[in-house]
Design a protein around this motif. Structure first.
Motif, PDB file in Angstrom:
ATOM      1  N   LYS A 183       0.792  -1.282   0.009  1.00 54.61           N
ATOM      2  CA  LYS A 183      -0.007   0.178   0.050  1.00 54.61           C
ATOM      3  C   LYS A 183       1.022   1.365   0.053  1.00 54.61           C
ATOM      4  CE  LYS A 183      -4.271  -1.842   2.217  1.00 54.61           C
ATOM      5  NZ  LYS A 183      -4.801  -1.972   3.660  1.00 54.61           N
ATOM      6  N   VAL A 184       2.000   1.259   0.925  1.00 54.71           N
ATOM      7  CA  VAL A 184       2.970   2.392   0.881  1.00 54.71           C
ATOM      8  C   VAL A 184       4.349   1.963   0.800  1.00 54.71           C
ATOM      9  CG1 VAL A 184       3.778   4.430   2.283  1.00 54.71           C
ATOM     10  CG2 VAL A 184       1.127   3.602   2.521  1.00 54.71           C
ATOM     11  N   PHE A 185       4.751   2.335  -0.344  1.00 56.85           N
ATOM     12  CA  PHE A 185       6.362   1.946  -0.443  1.00 56.85           C
ATOM     13  C   PHE A 185       7.264   2.740   0.805  1.00 56.85           C
ATOM     14  CE2 PHE A 185       4.420   2.348  -4.768  1.00 56.85           C
ATOM     15  CZ  PHE A 185       4.107   1.120  -4.902  1.00 56.85           C
ATOM     16  N   ASP A 186       8.356   2.028   1.015  1.00 57.15           N
ATOM     17  CA  ASP A 186       9.306   2.453   1.856  1.00 57.15           C
ATOM     18  C   ASP A 186       9.255   4.112   1.643  1.00 57.15           C
ATOM     19  OD1 ASP A 186       9.769   0.645   3.460  1.00 57.15           O
ATOM     20  OD2 ASP A 186      11.592  -0.232   2.605  1.00 57.15           O
ATOM     21  N   THR A 187       9.737   4.451   0.417  1.00 53.58           N
ATOM     22  CA  THR A 187      10.186   5.894   0.153  1.00 53.58           C
ATOM     23  C   THR A 187       8.827   6.735   0.471  1.00 53.58           C
ATOM     24  OG1 THR A 187       9.477   5.310  -2.288  1.00 53.58           O
ATOM     25  CG2 THR A 187      11.939   5.424  -1.463  1.00 53.58           C
ATOM     26  N   GLU A 188       7.630   6.048   0.380  1.00 54.10           N
ATOM     27  CA  GLU A 188       6.304   6.872   0.510  1.00 54.10           C
ATOM     28  C   GLU A 188       6.168   7.140   2.031  1.00 54.10           C
ATOM     29  OE1 GLU A 188       4.127   5.764  -3.533  1.00 54.10           O
ATOM     30  OE2 GLU A 188       3.397   5.272  -1.637  1.00 54.10           O
ATOM     31  N   PHE A 189       6.553   5.784   2.724  1.00 55.88           N
ATOM     32  CA  PHE A 189       6.267   6.077   4.022  1.00 55.88           C
ATOM     33  C   PHE A 189       7.426   6.910   4.529  1.00 55.88           C
ATOM     34  CE2 PHE A 189       7.002   4.625   8.385  1.00 55.88           C
ATOM     35  CZ  PHE A 189       5.755   4.972   9.111  1.00 55.88           C
ATOM     36  N   ALA A 190       8.378   7.159   4.183  1.00 54.93           N
ATOM     37  CA  ALA A 190       9.557   7.936   4.840  1.00 54.93           C
ATOM     38  C   ALA A 190       8.889   9.409   4.511  1.00 54.93           C
ATOM     39  CB  ALA A 190      10.751   7.889   3.992  1.00 54.93           C
ATOM     40  N   LEU A 191       8.231   9.968   3.362  1.00 52.86           N
ATOM     41  CA  LEU A 191       7.489  10.977   3.102  1.00 52.86           C
ATOM     42  C   LEU A 191       6.539  11.235   4.102  1.00 52.86           C
ATOM     43  CD1 LEU A 191       8.015  11.107  -0.829  1.00 52.86           C
ATOM     44  CD2 LEU A 191       9.208  12.256   0.930  1.00 52.86           C
ATOM     45  N   LEU A 192       5.713  10.227   4.350  1.00 52.16           N
ATOM     46  CA  LEU A 192       4.544  10.335   4.963  1.00 52.16           C
ATOM     47  C   LEU A 192       4.768  10.855   6.387  1.00 52.16           C
ATOM     48  CD1 LEU A 192       1.638  10.140   4.356  1.00 52.16           C
ATOM     49  CD2 LEU A 192       1.607   7.622   4.794  1.00 52.16           C
ATOM     50  N   SER A 193       5.709  10.212   6.891  1.00 49.78           N
ATOM     51  CA  SER A 193       5.855  10.238   8.407  1.00 49.78           C
ATOM     52  C   SER A 193       6.540  12.041   8.720  1.00 49.78           C
ATOM     53  CB  SER A 193       7.162   9.232   9.136  1.00 49.78           C
ATOM     54  OG  SER A 193       8.409   9.494   8.258  1.00 49.78           O
ATOM     55  N   ILE A 194       7.372  12.329   7.549  1.00 54.06           N
ATOM     56  CA  ILE A 194       7.588  13.795   7.811  1.00 54.06           C
ATOM     57  C   ILE A 194       6.467  14.655   7.657  1.00 54.06           C
ATOM     58  CG2 ILE A 194       9.106  15.661   6.700  1.00 54.06           C
ATOM     59  CD1 ILE A 194      10.825  13.438   5.580  1.00 54.06           C
ATOM     60  N   ILE A 195       5.633  14.339   6.730  1.00 49.08           N
ATOM     61  CA  ILE A 195       4.440  15.155   6.455  1.00 49.08           C
ATOM     62  C   ILE A 195       3.525  15.029   7.745  1.00 49.08           C
ATOM     63  CG2 ILE A 195       2.382  15.352   5.143  1.00 49.08           C
ATOM     64  CD1 ILE A 195       3.979  14.164   2.790  1.00 49.08           C
ATOM     65  N   ALA A 196       3.555  13.763   8.385  1.00 48.91           N
ATOM     66  CA  ALA A 196       2.578  13.527   9.791  1.00 48.91           C
ATOM     67  C   ALA A 196       3.403  14.481  10.617  1.00 48.91           C
ATOM     68  CB  ALA A 196       2.846  11.972   9.721  1.00 48.91           C
ATOM     69  N   SER A 197       4.415  14.368  10.845  1.00 53.18           N
ATOM     70  CA  SER A 197       5.188  15.232  11.820  1.00 53.18           C
ATOM     71  C   SER A 197       4.859  16.778  11.766  1.00 53.18           C
ATOM     72  CB  SER A 197       6.746  14.909  12.005  1.00 53.18           C
ATOM     73  OG  SER A 197       7.354  15.687  11.051  1.00 53.18           O
ATOM     74  N   LYS A 198       4.620  17.405  10.817  1.00 46.27           N
ATOM     75  CA  LYS A 198       4.161  18.816  10.527  1.00 46.27           C
ATOM     76  C   LYS A 198       2.705  19.216  10.901  1.00 46.27           C
ATOM     77  CE  LYS A 198       8.281  19.741   9.276  1.00 46.27           C
ATOM     78  NZ  LYS A 198       9.306  20.488  10.149  1.00 46.27           N
ATOM     79  N   ARG A 199       2.107  17.833  11.008  1.00 46.49           N
ATOM     80  CA  ARG A 199       0.533  18.150  11.657  1.00 46.49           C
ATOM     81  C   ARG A 199      -0.237  19.026  10.824  1.00 46.49           C
ATOM     82  NH1 ARG A 199       0.545  18.965  17.681  1.00 46.49           N
ATOM     83  NH2 ARG A 199       1.974  20.706  17.133  1.00 46.49           N
ATOM     84  N   SER A 200      -1.112  19.907  11.265  1.00 49.91           N
ATOM     85  CA  SER A 200      -1.789  20.696  10.577  1.00 49.91           C
ATOM     86  C   SER A 200      -1.277  21.935   9.735  1.00 49.91           C
ATOM     87  CB  SER A 200      -2.976  21.121  11.621  1.00 49.91           C
ATOM     88  OG  SER A 200      -2.371  22.040  12.401  1.00 49.91           O
ATOM     89  N   ASN A 201       0.144  22.080   9.902  1.00 49.93           N
ATOM     90  CA  ASN A 201       0.631  23.159   9.350  1.00 49.93           C
ATOM     91  C   ASN A 201       1.070  22.510   7.890  1.00 49.93           C
ATOM     92  OD1 ASN A 201       0.821  25.200  11.100  1.00 49.93           O
ATOM     93  ND2 ASN A 201       2.333  24.200  12.366  1.00 49.93           N
ATOM     94  N   GLY A 202       1.365  21.313   7.952  1.00 52.33           N
ATOM     95  CA  GLY A 202       1.621  20.924   6.549  1.00 52.33           C
ATOM     96  C   GLY A 202       3.071  21.211   6.179  1.00 52.33           C
ATOM     97  N   ILE A 203       3.491  20.813   5.062  1.00 51.29           N
ATOM     98  CA  ILE A 203       4.840  21.019   4.812  1.00 51.29           C
ATOM     99  C   ILE A 203       4.856  21.529   3.096  1.00 51.29           C
ATOM    100  CG2 ILE A 203       5.352  18.599   4.234  1.00 51.29           C
ATOM    101  CD1 ILE A 203       8.357  19.252   5.332  1.00 51.29           C
TER     102      ILE A 203
END
Length: 616
Positions: A183-203
């Motif tokens: 469902k989510v490739f390694d590289t995508e998960f890496a991006l996803l975790s960064i995006i998640a860490s920025k919460r509602s502010n986004g990145i």
DNA sequence: CGTCTAGGGATTCAAGTGCG
DNA sequence: CGCACTTGAATCCCTAGACG
């Protein structure tokens, strides 16, 4: 899942909020390979969460996650509250306090005490090392659930107790499901975790590229993929003067969006400055639709645009949508005083935009031909800039139209279709060659267009087949001050004009007297062509069809001689069974086998027979 | 007009998969 | 085992748009 197992263990009345809270903690960058989260940061994270609590959660989310109606009042984040969070956090088997869970039995205060040698300066140093570790982790991708000691950190820091979450838990928090690389490739998960860490502010996508250290050309594709799979929201925006995207984890995406963010200030210093063009256009049209006619200053004020670059952007939008016919720039006289003939630069609402139109504008490379055209004409974008006084034209009415005709020419459309579109849009008024040139491609594309139009109007009555007659363009002659000139009409418009007595068929096609024969000719000429249910002419049967178009697939295959063409193993083949033509999709093998029985040489037949008798 | 950033198209490479 | 094909990733080259 998280909610049910945990909510029962928290004894205060704030369990619902905590249920949500735990999710927030897990999407914070804690992972087995990093140096973990320092407990001191817990308070900061919890506070940051509640700062955006109301922005990020709507009532529906609250209800669905807790079953309790209504919005919760955010709890006070004090020492006692943090102790609660801590107690409930360390019970979770996926949470490690220290790499061997040696701190899971300690209270928040005890852990803090143990870490007390850790002063603020060291804390910052730690944060820096941790960030590097994060980047290294993300650029290589999550690979192991075992905490990795290979990342160097000062020895003192190593002795401190820190929080870790397993990778599995990170997946649950970030994706909402267990680890699943399909469902989510390694590289995508890496991006996803960064995006998640920025919460509602986004990145911003650019920052994501830098933080992830992934190839800048690959990141957009991956974020597109994450958006398509529903994990993130990707908003195209203008930020730092560039067209880019803001990426937000779907669960943090705010419901009420703003089109203009002035960036971080005060409580939320991580917010990003950006302009959402899509929303800006919608708000502008909302205002124009309501007011019908607005001065440019009012529009600027209504939208809250304050800087020069924002005004320029609005100018570009107005010009583009004027060119597309959605609004019109005008000079309007003041309604307050009939004596003072002061005219104001205004924008007049014509018709509403659709999502498609906005997408057409905001998508990259929207009609480059048109934008080139605007620029080529030397028009600047200063409509909305102050100081450009508006002098009314002499004898100007209350509403004086501005701008010019924007050619509709597009490199992707067939010229004859464009000509028809322009001519037909003029109705029974018709259009002259000069007007046609201006509407189509601008006055400079002159001679070629004259020749082209000359050809399609010549013999118009016989050059088109009957069923395409409605696409004909008819050239009539008009006289203005003794000077004759051509006017052009589409067939239906000219028909309407004739019915109203404004024109005559004999002027454009028929000659002769208006006798009985004339009327017969004209009625057959104007009759609708006979068409089948699909709109094709019934009388037209293409010539040269095999069996007059009534052959079966088998007959076609049989009748088709491949000649020198080499058939692949997947080409269908025809064969005959009991006098019936059949098709096999299993390739020529079948045909070969069938033919072999008839055609194999004697020697081969013997071998074949032998093989069948002794299969081993 | 030059610089910078974002992003798309085309191509290449590596790994995986299915088939004969 | 070889071949054809697919897929994901990386890269090169190019263009559009913003800005000074």
């Amino acid at each position: 899942m998280l909610v049910d197992t945990i909510s029962g263990k928290v004894t205060t009345g704030e369990e619902e909020a905590l249920d949500i809270e735990i999710d927030i903690l897990f999407v914070w960058p804690i992972n087995p390979c990093s140096l973990g989260l320092h407990p001191t940061d817990l308070g900061r994270i919890v506070e940051a969460f509640y700062a955006s609590y109301n922005r990020t959660r709507n009532d529906d989310n609250l209800n669905s996650s807790t079953g309790a109606p209504g919005r919760r009042k955010p709890p006070r984040v004090d020492r006692a509250f943090l102790e609660h969070v801590w107690k409930w956090l360390v019970r979770d088997p996926d949470i490690f306090v220290g790499r061997n869970r040696e701190g899971n039995s300690l209270s928040f205060s005890e852990v803090e005490k143990r870490n007390s040698t850790h002063d603020e300066r060291q804390h910052q140093k730690f944060a820096k090392v941790n960030e590097q570790a994060e980047i290294a982790y993300r650029s290589s991708g999550p690979s192991s659930l075992v905490p990795d000691d290979s990342i160097s950190a000062p020895g003192e820091m190593r002795n401190q107790l820190r929080l870790f979450a397993t990778e599995e838990r990170m997946w649950l928090a970030v994706c909402g499901h267990p680890r699943d690389l399909t469902k989510v490739f390694d590289t995508e998960f890496a991006l996803l975790s960064i995006i998640a860490s920025k919460r509602s502010n986004g990145i911003l996508q650019g920052d994501l590229v830098r933080l992830s250290r992934q190839d800048k050309r690959s990141v957009p594709k991956r974020t597109d993929s994450l958006r398509d799979k529903g994990y993130i929201e990707k908003r195209p925006v203008l930020a730092k003067g560039a067209r880019t995207s803001i990426l937000t984890l779907k669960k943090f995406a705010v419901q009420e969006k703003v089109f203009l963010s002035r960036g971080g200030n005060g409580a939320n210093s991580d917010a990003i400055a950006f302009i959402d063009q899509d929303l800006l256009i919608r708000r502008a049209f909302d205002a124009l639709r309501r007011m019908k006619l607005m001065t440019r200053d009012d529009l600027k004020e209504t939208l809250g645009l304050t800087t020069r670059s924002q005004w320029k952007l609005l100018s570009r939008i107005i010009r583009k949508f004027e060119a597309w016919g959605f609004l019109k720039r005008v000079h309007a006289a003041s309604a307050m005083s009939s004596k003072v003939q002061q005219h104001y630069s205004c924008v007049k609402y014509l018709k509403d935009v659709t999502d498609e139109d906005i997408k057409r504008y905001t998508s990259i490379g929207h009609l480059p031909a048109n934008s080139m055209d605007l620029d080529a004409e030397g028009e600047d974008d200063d409509d909305f800039l102050p100081g450009s006084t508006e002098e009314p034209a002499p004898n100007a009415g209350p509403l004086q139209e501005l701008g010019r005709i924007y050619p509709i020419w597009s490199p992707d459309r067939i010229l004859s279709n464009l000509v028809f579109q322009v001519v037909d849009s003029m109705g029974t008024k018709g259009i002259t060659l000069t007007e046609l040139k201006n509407h189509l491609a601008g006055p400079r594309y002159s001679r070629p267009l004259e020749v082209f139009v000359g050809r399609i109007v010549e013999n118009w009555a016989s050059s088109q087949p009957h069923h395409l007659r409605h696409l004909s363009i008819i050239r009539d002659t008009a006289v203005d001050k003794k000077i004759a000139y051509f006017r052009h009409y589409s067939f239906r418009n000219f028909t309407e004009l004739v019915e109203r007595g404004g024109a005559y068929w004999e002027g454009v096609v028929f000659t002769g007297k208006k006798d009985k024969k004339y009327h017969e000719t004209i009625s057959s000429f104007l009759s609708s062509p006979a068409t089948d249910s699909f709109g094709f002419p019934v009388s037209m049967r293409p010539t040269g069809q095999y069996k007059e178009g009534n052959a079966s697939m088998g007959e076609l295959m049989k009748g088709f001689d491949p000649g020198i063409w080499v058939q692949s193993t997947r080409d269908p083949v025809a064969y005959e069974v009991d006098g019936q033509d059949k098709i096999s999709h299993e390739g020529p093998k079948i045909l070969r086998v069938k033919n072999q029985k008839k055609e194999l040489g004697a020697k081969t037949q013997q071998q074949e027979k032998k093989r069948q008798e002794n299969p081993a």
